[in-house]
Every structure is written in structure tokens, then in C-alpha cells.
Scaffold this active site. Structure first.
Site, PDB file in Angstrom:
ATOM      1  N   ARG A   1       0.833  -1.219   0.000  1.00 54.48           N
ATOM      2  CA  ARG A   1       0.000   0.000   0.000  1.00 54.48           C
ATOM      3  C   ARG A   1       0.864   1.263   0.000  1.00 54.48           C
ATOM      4  O   ARG A   1       0.518   2.270   0.633  1.00 54.48           O
ATOM      5  CB  ARG A   1      -0.948   0.032   1.204  1.00 54.48           C
ATOM      6  CG  ARG A   1      -1.753  -1.244   1.389  1.00 54.48           C
ATOM      7  CD  ARG A   1      -2.552  -1.614   0.179  1.00 54.48           C
ATOM      8  NE  ARG A   1      -3.245  -2.872   0.324  1.00 54.48           N
ATOM      9  CZ  ARG A   1      -3.897  -3.462  -0.689  1.00 54.48           C
ATOM     10  NH1 ARG A   1      -3.884  -2.932  -1.904  1.00 54.48           N
ATOM     11  NH2 ARG A   1      -4.524  -4.585  -0.495  1.00 54.48           N
TER      12      ARG A   1
ATOM     13  N   GLU B   1      -6.139 -12.156   7.904  1.00 51.86           N
ATOM     14  CA  GLU B   1      -5.835 -12.204   6.465  1.00 51.86           C
ATOM     15  C   GLU B   1      -4.757 -13.246   6.170  1.00 51.86           C
ATOM     16  O   GLU B   1      -3.726 -12.939   5.575  1.00 51.86           O
ATOM     17  CB  GLU B   1      -5.451 -10.815   5.961  1.00 51.86           C
ATOM     18  CG  GLU B   1      -6.582  -9.815   6.171  1.00 51.86           C
ATOM     19  CD  GLU B   1      -6.326  -8.429   5.606  1.00 51.86           C
ATOM     20  OE1 GLU B   1      -5.162  -8.013   5.549  1.00 51.86           O
ATOM     21  OE2 GLU B   1      -7.315  -7.773   5.218  1.00 51.86           O
TER      22      GLU B   1
ATOM     23  N   ARG C   1      -1.969  -6.533  17.000  1.00 45.21           N
ATOM     24  CA  ARG C   1      -3.039  -5.867  16.235  1.00 45.21           C
ATOM     25  C   ARG C   1      -4.392  -6.572  16.405  1.00 45.21           C
ATOM     26  O   ARG C   1      -4.465  -7.792  16.503  1.00 45.21           O
ATOM     27  CB  ARG C   1      -2.660  -5.789  14.765  1.00 45.21           C
ATOM     28  CG  ARG C   1      -1.457  -4.888  14.553  1.00 45.21           C
ATOM     29  CD  ARG C   1      -1.032  -4.858  13.111  1.00 45.21           C
ATOM     30  NE  ARG C   1      -1.753  -3.899  12.322  1.00 45.21           N
ATOM     31  CZ  ARG C   1      -2.325  -4.176  11.151  1.00 45.21           C
ATOM     32  NH1 ARG C   1      -2.320  -5.402  10.671  1.00 45.21           N
ATOM     33  NH2 ARG C   1      -2.922  -3.234  10.457  1.00 45.21           N
TER      34      ARG C   1
ATOM     35  N   ASP D   1     -11.823  -0.887   7.805  1.00 41.82           N
ATOM     36  CA  ASP D   1     -10.479  -0.770   7.239  1.00 41.82           C
ATOM     37  C   ASP D   1     -10.183   0.567   6.575  1.00 41.82           C
ATOM     38  O   ASP D   1     -10.093   0.638   5.350  1.00 41.82           O
ATOM     39  CB  ASP D   1     -10.259  -1.901   6.222  1.00 41.82           C
ATOM     40  CG  ASP D   1      -8.782  -2.095   5.901  1.00 41.82           C
ATOM     41  OD1 ASP D   1      -7.960  -1.420   6.532  1.00 41.82           O
ATOM     42  OD2 ASP D   1      -8.471  -2.905   5.021  1.00 41.82           O
TER      43      ASP D   1
ATOM     44  N   GLU E   1      -4.571   2.990  15.861  1.00 39.49           N
ATOM     45  CA  GLU E   1      -3.824   2.865  14.591  1.00 39.49           C
ATOM     46  C   GLU E   1      -4.498   3.698  13.502  1.00 39.49           C
ATOM     47  O   GLU E   1      -5.680   3.531  13.214  1.00 39.49           O
ATOM     48  CB  GLU E   1      -3.759   1.389  14.153  1.00 39.49           C
ATOM     49  CG  GLU E   1      -3.068   1.193  12.805  1.00 39.49           C
ATOM     50  CD  GLU E   1      -2.937  -0.283  12.370  1.00 39.49           C
ATOM     51  OE1 GLU E   1      -2.824  -1.170  13.242  1.00 39.49           O
ATOM     52  OE2 GLU E   1      -2.944  -0.532  11.153  1.00 39.49           O
TER      53      GLU E   1
ATOM     54  N   GLU F   1      -4.356   4.543   1.157  1.00 37.74           N
ATOM     55  CA  GLU F   1      -4.866   3.354   0.466  1.00 37.74           C
ATOM     56  C   GLU F   1      -6.251   3.561  -0.144  1.00 37.74           C
ATOM     57  O   GLU F   1      -6.463   3.307  -1.322  1.00 37.74           O
ATOM     58  CB  GLU F   1      -4.886   2.169   1.441  1.00 37.74           C
ATOM     59  CG  GLU F   1      -5.452   0.910   0.812  1.00 37.74           C
ATOM     60  CD  GLU F   1      -5.380  -0.297   1.744  1.00 37.74           C
ATOM     61  OE1 GLU F   1      -4.922  -0.164   2.887  1.00 37.74           O
ATOM     62  OE2 GLU F   1      -5.787  -1.384   1.302  1.00 37.74           O
TER      63      GLU F   1
ATOM     64  N   TRP G   1     -14.579 -10.943   1.516  1.00 40.03           N
ATOM     65  CA  TRP G   1     -13.937 -10.054   2.489  1.00 40.03           C
ATOM     66  C   TRP G   1     -14.897  -9.377   3.462  1.00 40.03           C
ATOM     67  O   TRP G   1     -14.477  -8.579   4.294  1.00 40.03           O
ATOM     68  CB  TRP G   1     -13.110  -8.991   1.758  1.00 40.03           C
ATOM     69  CG  TRP G   1     -12.035  -9.579   0.921  1.00 40.03           C
ATOM     70  CD1 TRP G   1     -12.110  -9.886  -0.419  1.00 40.03           C
ATOM     71  CD2 TRP G   1     -10.726  -9.980   1.341  1.00 40.03           C
ATOM     72  NE1 TRP G   1     -10.928 -10.438  -0.842  1.00 40.03           N
ATOM     73  CE2 TRP G   1     -10.053 -10.501   0.216  1.00 40.03           C
ATOM     74  CE3 TRP G   1     -10.051  -9.932   2.576  1.00 40.03           C
ATOM     75  CZ2 TRP G   1      -8.754 -10.988   0.284  1.00 40.03           C
ATOM     76  CZ3 TRP G   1      -8.754 -10.403   2.636  1.00 40.03           C
ATOM     77  CH2 TRP G   1      -8.117 -10.928   1.498  1.00 40.03           C
TER      78      TRP G   1
HETATM   79  C1  GCU Z   1      -5.694  -3.670   4.634  1.00 43.18           C
HETATM   80  C2  GCU Z   1      -4.707  -3.632   3.503  1.00 43.18           C
HETATM   81  C3  GCU Z   1      -3.715  -4.746   3.591  1.00 43.18           C
HETATM   82  C4  GCU Z   1      -3.085  -4.768   4.990  1.00 43.18           C
HETATM   83  C5  GCU Z   1      -4.167  -4.864   6.032  1.00 43.18           C
HETATM   84  C6  GCU Z   1      -3.644  -4.763   7.445  1.00 43.18           C
HETATM   85  O1  GCU Z   1      -6.580  -4.745   4.458  1.00 43.18           O
HETATM   86  O2  GCU Z   1      -5.382  -3.671   2.277  1.00 43.18           O
HETATM   87  O3  GCU Z   1      -2.759  -4.534   2.605  1.00 43.18           O
HETATM   88  O4  GCU Z   1      -2.214  -5.826   5.110  1.00 43.18           O
HETATM   89  O5  GCU Z   1      -5.059  -3.797   5.866  1.00 43.18           O
HETATM   90  O6  GCU Z   1      -3.805  -3.691   8.044  1.00 43.18           O
HETATM   91  O7  GCU Z   1      -3.103  -5.700   7.973  1.00 43.18           O
END
Ligand code: GCU
Length: 680
Positions: free
Chosen positions: A161, A286, A319, A365, A387, A393, A541
Site C-alpha cells: 500500500r 488475512e 493488532r 479498514d 492505529e 490506500e 472479504w
Molecule cells: C488492509 C490492507 C492490507 C493490509 C491490512 C492490514 O486490508 O489492504 O494490505 O495488510 O489492511 O492492516 O493488515
């Protein structure tokens, strides 16, 4: 010249200004300490004075007619001044600046060298702003203890990003050979009081997993660069490191061999970097590994690392961006917005005291418009940091101008009611709300190896403003904006008025021509740049808008929806739950409504969409003309950079306008009340 490389740290000559003589009288430095950070302050001040005055400062033998820099305990005169004037408690990182009329000296004093460095940068700002030194007396201390930057840099040189070139830290899976750029970055960060940096992406791949083993000598070199600027170094770690690089068969946080592996690895780090900050962890998020694999929770996972760091004074920043990223779009019960709160709130009180949870400002997000995350302030017995995302982005990727400071101010002022009225996010972030010992603010950086650091020159204002705001959330948007403009472009009335107008209108303009009324995510999948209304509609998502022929929005109410509104406290809960009180700009985040629903503004939802998109695109085009008018007020190179970006934005805003308007015209069949042309 004309590149923007100096950012807000350029020191052009003031030979023709009336302040030159006044300032010249202080062009001597009185310093008695050889501490590294104090020496950094000396070299920064020397550089600034030489740039502005044309001659470098000399060493003063007496405190008269000089700038005196030092710590209260280390510089006798500074100590004396501090005692005599009883400056209120300045804390470990605060400072005082005192103009001594009698001796004609300026004293910059602090309890620690880092305070001296911040005070020095403050003094330089005062000089650059052209203020008079007469009666200059001030005391400052930071509101937030942890003031952190997160790099999302990968060792292959890419920046996740990132919209300003490639990494200044890494290239081809090695560290960059020339670290001069990193040093200059440290200067920029320290000048706005950032005191901690995470040097790699939260998504840790195999090669970055070795930052805490094989690459330690290089990490130590970076730590040394940042140390000179009073910035502590952290790394993002891979939760599965014991398997990935340790040769174990499990990463189970309750397995003794795993715990020992982390203890040994951590001890190894501190051998080379005695003041190492600690770890940042993205786990069970993720597709990243985490404790869930072993049926353990996030307290088990983070406490294991905290235990390894504890003997050395290190901390774990864990996180909370944890949600189901394999959702079925047919499932309308699962709500990604609920996830962080649902996962973490029940764990309050279970974390060790050197664990901090890092929570994104919104529940989803970093969208253009989201409500504030209900998890912030909601865990009294747990350390938290807020955060933010400086890298743009979802806010135009530094091709569109989007000044983030107004949004951040709004977030910081938001009242959570966690301890009754006045329980604002700024108090939750600083730790003051619940008396948490560790707290602060972190943000994802927006820089890369582009010569001007941020791609869009105006995006430098976001990095600058971030630092100023986390030091002092009470600063107004105007104060921060005006400072940045003068420090970057100099004093010029028209330039000030115009750039301020562009910056202050930028987020509203961008919001107008992109996803409407808080619904979010109408962007091209993966890249997240440009419009694609249904791009994420059938993806896994958890980011849906549910537009059909009758209406749009996500029902997050307790009455008929996902119940997300119940995570808010006090009046917030009812305010979002009810259509009568839900603010327009978040309407579609909380409610599914017909296109004919009437907003507080008096317009229907569909008419609002058309109006906002026509007007937003027009306003984006007008920015080009506003900027054109500034030609000749700054270096041509700087002017050209921004012209190019604004022209691209104006074109791209039309694409947004047309895609969104056509989409909703086709869905709803309702024509624009003002009969403007909409493609079919
Ligand atoms: C968003 C972003 C990702 C990043 C993620 C995060 O989804 O698109 O690229 O890794 O946030 O904060 O972990």
C-alpha cells in the site's frame, strides 16, 4: 531545488527579512553534554541557523547572547533556570524554551536528551515561522507516550500500500546499501516527535522472519541511525517463526519448546540492540498464522511474546485487525465490523502489562468514512494504541489530494462514553482515560523512495500533521496546516490562502465523488484505486453494500440487523441505531434504506448521490485552476509536481462520478431531479 526532498526541514536564507538581525544575535550555541541525541540537536540547530542566517553558529563560552541547550541534570545553567522558574512538570520527553531577557539567551531544557531534541526542533519551527524571540517562553509535554510509525516495507523492496516509489530500507531481499535516505527520514520523523518505528510490513514473509536472526547486524545498523534521533526500533514478527525459521513442528504459544525458542531469539536481539523496542504482530488476520491454529486465544499468543521481552523492557504490540476473511456473501449475519470487538473485548484483563493492543480507527479498514471503532476505550484493564493510516490506500493513493488531519481530529474528539461523558478517543489513546501505563498512537507511513518522499507533494502535510497531532491533539487543524504551509513553501499570503483552501476542502471533495454516505468499498479489488461498485460485492472479504433496485446499505441495527450498534455505549448506541438520529454521512454504514429515504439534509438518498458526484467532480476540476494561480509563488518544480497530480485527479474524479451515477441510475430507475446528463 524543486524536488520537495527537504520537505518541512528546508532552511532558506532570511537575509532580506526583518528578523535577521534579531536572530543573528543568538548565533552561538552553549552545550556541555556530549550525549548522542544532544549532539543531534546541536547539528540540527546548526544546520538550520546556517541555512537561515548564512553563517554557522559558533561555540559560546558564556550563556549570554547564546542558545543554551541541555538537560536539567547535565547542563548546570539549564538546571538553574529550571529550578528558578519552576516550569510545570515537563515529564521525560517534554521541554521548556525560555527567553532570558537579561542575558539575551534562549534556553532549551529538558529532563532527557530526547526532550532537548524536540525542544530544538520546536525552536527551529519558531524561527522559520518568523516569530519574535522576545518573551518566548513555553513548556510542552507530549500527550501520547508512544508515537509510532509503521513501515509496510517488504525486503524485496516493495511497500505494501505504498504510493511513493519503493522502499528506502530494502532492495532485492537485502538492506539498502545507502542508508543516508533512512537518516534523512529519521530527521523528518524526529522533527515532529515520532519516537518509535516498526521497520517492516505487518505481513511478514519468510525472508523478513529472519530480521530477528540472520539479519540482526543490519537491523542493529538501522537501530543506531534511529537511536541518534531518539527513535526506538521495533520489528514485525511472524507468529509461525518457530516453524518457519526455528525448525520446530509447532508454534503453539503454550508449548514449552516454542516459548523457549522465543526467549532465546529475543535474548539474541537484545545482545545486539540493547534498547530494542519490541514486536508488532498481525496474527490470525488475512491468512497470517496465529494462536487460533492451536485453539489458543490472543492473550495466550501475545503473552508468550511479552514474557520473552519482559526481562529486557520490551513490549508487544498486538493488532486487533482480526476478522473472517473467508465470508460467504450470502451470509448476512456475519458482520466484519463486529469482529475486533467480539474477539478482543472478552479478553480484557488477560494481557500482560507489556502488551498493547493496536486498534484501527474504524471497525472495518481505513475507509473514507467509518464510525470510530467501539473497541477503543472499551477495555479498561488493557493497554491500547490507536492505529491510523497515513498512506492513502482508500483515500486516493497520493494521486488525489486528501488531507487527513480533519478526519483524525474528528476521531480524537469522538466521545466513547466509556466512563461517562467526555471519554474521548484522545484520552483513550493517551491512556489517561483508564490510567493505562502504555498507550499512544501508531500510523502506517506514506513514504517511499520518490524524491519528494510522498509522491504527491501535498501528502507531506499528512505525515507532518500526524506527528504534530500525536504530540498535541489539542492543536487545531488550522494551526497545523498553517505551520506546514509556511515551513514547506515560505511566507506568502496568497499561497497560504490557496493551499489552505485546497487542503481543507480536499477530504470533503474526495468523499463526494467516491462511495456515498459511509457505505465504503466501491473500489477496484486488490489495488483499491478507482471505482468498481460491485468489485467486492460477491467476494469473501465481508465488505458489502447490498444495493438492489429499491435501496442500499448495511443493516447493523439491533432491531433488524447484525446488532453491531450494541457495541457502542451511552447515547452513541441509540444515535446509530435510530434512523432519526443516525448522521447522514454514516447512514449507509448502519442502515439499509430505500433510495427515496429522506436525509437530514432534506434530500433523498438518490438525489444526494447524484448531487455529491456532480459537485465533487466539479470541485476536483476547480482545484486545478486554484493551483494554476499559484504559479510563480514557489519553485517551478514544486508547482509542476502538484499540477500533474491535480490534473489526474480531476480526470479520475469524472470516472468516479460517471460510474457511481450510472450504477445507481440503472439500479433505481430514478432520474436526476436536476436533469443532468447520466450515461446509461
Ligand atoms: C488492509 C490492507 C492490507 C493490509 C491490512 C492490514 O486490508 O489492504 O494490505 O495488510 O489492511 O492492516 O493488515
Amino acid at each position: 531545488p524543486g524536488t520537495g526532498y527537504q520537505a518541512w526541514l528546508g532552511y532558506p536564507s532570511i537575509a532580506s527579512d526583518k528578523s535577521i538581525n534579531e536572530y543573528m544575535a543568538y548565533n552561538r550555541l552553549h552545550v556541555t553534554e556530549d550525549d548522542e541525541v544532544i549532539q543531534t540537536a546541536v547539528s540540527e540547530l546548526s544546520r538550520g541557523l546556517e541555512g537561515m542566517l548564512g553563517v554557522p553558529p559558533t561555540q559560546a563560552v558564556q550563556v549570554e547572547n547564546a542558545i543554551v541547550l541541555g538537560t536539567i541534570g547535565g547542563h548546570p545553567h539549564v538546571g538553574l533556570v529550571f529550578v528558578e522558574h519552576q516550569f510545570e512538570d515537563i515529564g521525560p520527553e517534554g521541554y521548556f524554551i525560555w527567553h532570558d531577557n537579561e542575558n539575551q539567551s534562549i534556553v532549551v531544557g529538558a529532563a532527557t536528551p530526547s526532550g532537548v531534541l524536540y525542544g530544538t526542533f520546536h525552536l527551529l519551527r519558531v524561527l522559520r515561522m518568523g516569530a519574535s524571540l522576545e518573551n518566548l517562553t513555553l513548556v510542552e509535554r507530549p500527550a501520547n507516550k508512544l508515537r509510532m510509525i509503521n513501515q509496510w516495507d517488504n525486503m524485496d523492496g516493495s511497500v505494501e500500500r505504498g504510493y511513493a516509489g519503493t522502499s528506502i530500507f530494502y532492495k532485492d531481499s537485502r538492506f539498502s546499501e545507502d542508508l543516508g535516505r533512512v537518516r534523512d527520514y529519521a530527521r523528518l520523523l524526529a522533527s515532529v516527535s515520532v519516537n518509535a518505528i516498526v521497520i517492516n510490513n505487518v505481513n511478514v514473509h519468510k525472508v523478513e522472519s529472519k530480521l530477528i536472526t540472520e539479519f540482526l547486524p543490519q537491523v542493529a545498523r538501522l537501530a543506531a541511525i534511529f537511536r541518534a534521533y531518539a527513535i526506538k526500533l521495533f520489528v514485525s514478527v511472524n507468529f509461525a517463526s518457530p516453524i518457519e525459521i526455528g525448525g520446530l513442528s509447532t508454534a503453539d504459544p503454550l508449548d514449552p519448546a516454542v516459548r523457549q525458542w522465543w526467549k532465546d531469539a529475543t535474548a539474541g536481539i537484545y545482545q545486539q540492540i540493547p534498547d530494542f523496542g519490541g514486536f508488532l504482530v498481525k496474527a490470525d488476520s488475512e491468512h497470517r498464522p496465529g494462536p487460533f491454529t492451536y485453539n489458543r486465544d490472543h492473550a495466550d499468543g501475545s503473552n508468550m511474546l511479552a514474557e520473552a521481552l519482559k526481562p529486557f523492557g520490551g513490549i508487544v504490540i498486538w493488532r486487533c485487525f482480526v476478522y473472517n476473511c473467508k465470508q460467504d456473501w450470502r451470509d448476512r449475519k456475519t458482520d466484519r465490523a463486529r469482529a475486533a470487538y467480539d474477539h478482543f473485548k472478552p479478553l480484557d484483563g488477560k494481557f500482560m502489562d507489556n502488551v498493547i493492543l493496536q486498534i484501527k480507527n474504524g471497525p472495518i479498514d481505513f475507509q473514507v468514512r467509518e464510525p470510530v471503532s467501539p473497541l477503543l476505550g472499551a477495555m479498561p484493564s488493557t493497554n491500547q494504541v490507536l492505529e491510523l493510516q497515513i498512506t492513502q490506500e482508500y483515500t486516493g493513493q497520493q494521486r488525489h489530494v486528501f488531507y487527513l488531519i480533519p478526519q483524525w481530529k474528528e476521531i480524537l474528539e469522538f466521545d466513547t462514553y466509556a466512563k461517562g461523558e467526555g471519554s474521548t478517543i484522545k484520552l483513550a489513546a493517551s491512556g489517561a482515560l483508564h490510567g493505562n501505563p502504555l498507550a499512544g498512537i501508531a500510523a502506517v507511513s506514506n513514504i517511499g523512495d520518490d524524491l519528494n518522499w510522498t509522491g504527491h507533494l501535498l501528502a507531506q502535510a499528512n505525515l507532518y500533521g500526524y506527528g504534530r497531532l500525536i504530540w498535541n491533539p489539542e492543536l487545531t487543524v488550522d494551526e497545523i496546516t498553517e505551520e506546514w504551509i509556511v515551513l514547506t513553501f515560505g511566507h506568502h499570503e496568497k499561497l497560504m490562502a490557496t493551499i489552505k483552501q485546497i487542503l481543507l476542502s480536499s477530504s470533503t471533495i474526495y468523499e463526494s465523488y467516491t462511495a456515498p454516505l459511509g457505505v465504503g468499498f466501491m473500489v477496484t479489488p486488490h489495488t483499491h484505486y478507482g471505482p468498481d461498485v460491485d468489485g467486492y460485492e460477491y467476494a469473501m472479504w465481508g465488505t458489502y453494500h447490498y444495493a438492489d433496485w429499491q435501496g442500499i446499505g448495511v443493516d447493523r441495527t439491533q432491531a433488524t440487523g447484525t446488532g453491531y450498534t450494541s457495541q457502542y455505549l451511552g447515547p452513541n448506541c441509540e444515535r446509530y441505531e435510530s434512523l432519526v438520529t443516525c448522521p447522514d454521512d454514516l447512514l449507509l454504514f448502519f442502515h439499509h434504506v430505500p433510495y427515496t429515504h429522506i436525509l437530514h439534509s432534506g434530500k433523498t438518498v438518490i438525489q444526494h448521490i447524484y448531487d455529491a458526484h456532480f459537485e465533487g467532480a466539479e470541485q476536483a476540476a476547480a482545484l486545478v485552476d486554484l493551483w494554476a494561480d499559484l504559479s510563480g509563488t514557489m519553485e517551478a518544480g514544486l508547482h509542476k509536481q502538484v499540477t500533474e497530480r491535480l490534473m489526474e485527479q480531476a480526470e479520475h474524479a469524472k470516472e468516479w462520478r460517471d460510474r457511481i451515477n450510472t450504477y445507481f441510475y440503472r439500479k433505481s430507475g430514478i432520474a436526476d431531479g436536476l436533469h443532468r446528463f447520466i450515461h446509461l
